[in-house]
Motif scaffolding. Structure first.
Motif, short mmCIF file in Angstrom:
data_model
loop_
_atom_site.label_atom_id
_atom_site.label_comp_id
_atom_site.label_asym_id
_atom_site.label_seq_id
_atom_site.Cartn_x
_atom_site.Cartn_y
_atom_site.Cartn_z
N MET A 80 0.74 -1.38 0.02
CA MET A 80 0.03 -0.05 0.14
C MET A 80 0.91 1.16 -0.16
SD MET A 80 -2.87 1.00 2.70
CE MET A 80 -4.06 -0.33 2.47
N THR A 81 0.57 2.19 -0.94
CA THR A 81 1.37 3.47 -0.83
C THR A 81 0.92 4.27 0.11
OG1 THR A 81 -0.09 4.42 -2.37
CG2 THR A 81 1.52 3.10 -3.52
N GLN A 82 1.83 5.41 0.43
CA GLN A 82 1.63 6.35 1.35
C GLN A 82 0.46 7.25 1.13
OE1 GLN A 82 4.42 9.48 2.12
NE2 GLN A 82 4.21 9.39 4.07
N ARG A 83 0.25 7.48 -0.11
CA ARG A 83 -1.04 8.07 -0.62
C ARG A 83 -2.40 7.51 -0.32
NH1 ARG A 83 -1.74 11.86 -5.58
NH2 ARG A 83 -4.17 11.93 -5.75
N GLN A 84 -2.34 6.16 -0.36
CA GLN A 84 -3.35 5.20 -0.15
C GLN A 84 -3.77 5.16 1.68
OE1 GLN A 84 -2.09 1.82 -1.95
NE2 GLN A 84 -3.61 1.77 -3.69
N ARG A 85 -2.50 5.17 2.31
CA ARG A 85 -2.72 4.92 3.67
C ARG A 85 -2.94 6.26 4.29
NH1 ARG A 85 2.26 2.46 3.23
NH2 ARG A 85 3.47 4.39 3.63
N LYS A 86 -2.71 7.31 3.60
CA LYS A 86 -3.33 8.68 4.21
C LYS A 86 -4.66 8.98 3.86
CE LYS A 86 1.04 11.48 3.83
NZ LYS A 86 1.81 12.46 3.40
N PHE A 87 -5.12 8.31 2.62
CA PHE A 87 -6.50 8.57 2.22
C PHE A 87 -7.56 7.71 3.19
CE2 PHE A 87 -10.26 6.69 0.02
CZ PHE A 87 -10.88 7.99 -0.26
N LEU A 88 -7.01 6.58 3.45
CA LEU A 88 -7.66 5.68 4.45
C LEU A 88 -7.64 5.95 5.64
CD1 LEU A 88 -6.86 2.03 2.98
CD2 LEU A 88 -8.97 3.21 2.76
N GLY A 89 -6.30 6.59 6.09
CA GLY A 89 -6.16 7.08 7.45
C GLY A 89 -7.13 8.17 7.82
N THR A 90 -7.23 9.02 6.95
CA THR A 90 -8.06 10.52 7.16
C THR A 90 -9.49 9.96 7.14
OG1 THR A 90 -6.70 11.44 5.64
CG2 THR A 90 -8.89 12.28 6.05
N ILE A 91 -9.86 8.98 6.55
CA ILE A 91 -11.53 8.65 6.63
C ILE A 91 -11.43 7.86 8.11
CG2 ILE A 91 -13.06 6.87 5.97
CD1 ILE A 91 -12.02 7.38 3.25
N ALA A 92 -10.66 6.83 8.44
CA ALA A 92 -10.44 6.30 9.60
C ALA A 92 -10.26 7.36 10.88
CB ALA A 92 -9.43 5.13 9.76
N LEU A 93 -9.62 8.30 10.57
CA LEU A 93 -9.52 9.58 11.69
C LEU A 93 -10.96 9.95 12.05
CD1 LEU A 93 -7.24 10.73 13.60
CD2 LEU A 93 -6.73 12.17 12.08
N PHE A 94 -11.55 10.48 11.00
CA PHE A 94 -12.80 10.98 11.24
C PHE A 94 -13.75 10.17 11.68
CE2 PHE A 94 -11.78 14.08 7.55
CZ PHE A 94 -11.76 15.21 8.25
N LEU A 95 -13.86 8.91 11.59
CA LEU A 95 -14.81 7.81 11.90
C LEU A 95 -14.34 7.73 13.49
CD1 LEU A 95 -15.05 5.26 9.37
CD2 LEU A 95 -16.83 6.87 10.02
N LEU A 96 -13.05 7.77 14.02
CA LEU A 96 -12.55 7.52 15.24
C LEU A 96 -12.98 8.87 16.04
CD1 LEU A 96 -10.48 6.26 17.42
CD2 LEU A 96 -8.96 7.89 16.27
#
Length: 69
Positions: free
Chosen positions: A1-17
């Motif tokens: 997984m690229t850093q760009r993909q991790r940032k996208f998924l992480g941003t969504i996860a952070l909002f949900l968290l």
């Protein structure tokens, strides 16, 4: 997984968290008020609850910042 993909998924996860954590924190605060907890207990709860979300958010952000391998 690229850093760009991790940032996208992480941003969504952070909002949900944050949304789920806030809902749970408000629920616990309401229970404390209903049971007439002391002012000190409420203050202690708000300090702990206000800072506790930083731990999982920090771990998530650390994961998001990992370089591509």
């Amino acid at each position: 997984m690229t850093q760009r993909q991790r940032k996208f998924l992480g941003t969504i996860a952070l909002f949900l968290l944050i949304a789920v954590y806030a809902a749970i924190a408000v629920g616990v605060a309401i229970v404390l008020q209903v049971h007439n907890a002391s002012k000190f207990t409420e203050l202690l709860y708000y300090v702990v609850a206000g800072l506790l979300w930083v731990v999982p958010a920090g771990l998530l952000i650390s994961w998001m910042q990992k370089p591509d391998t």
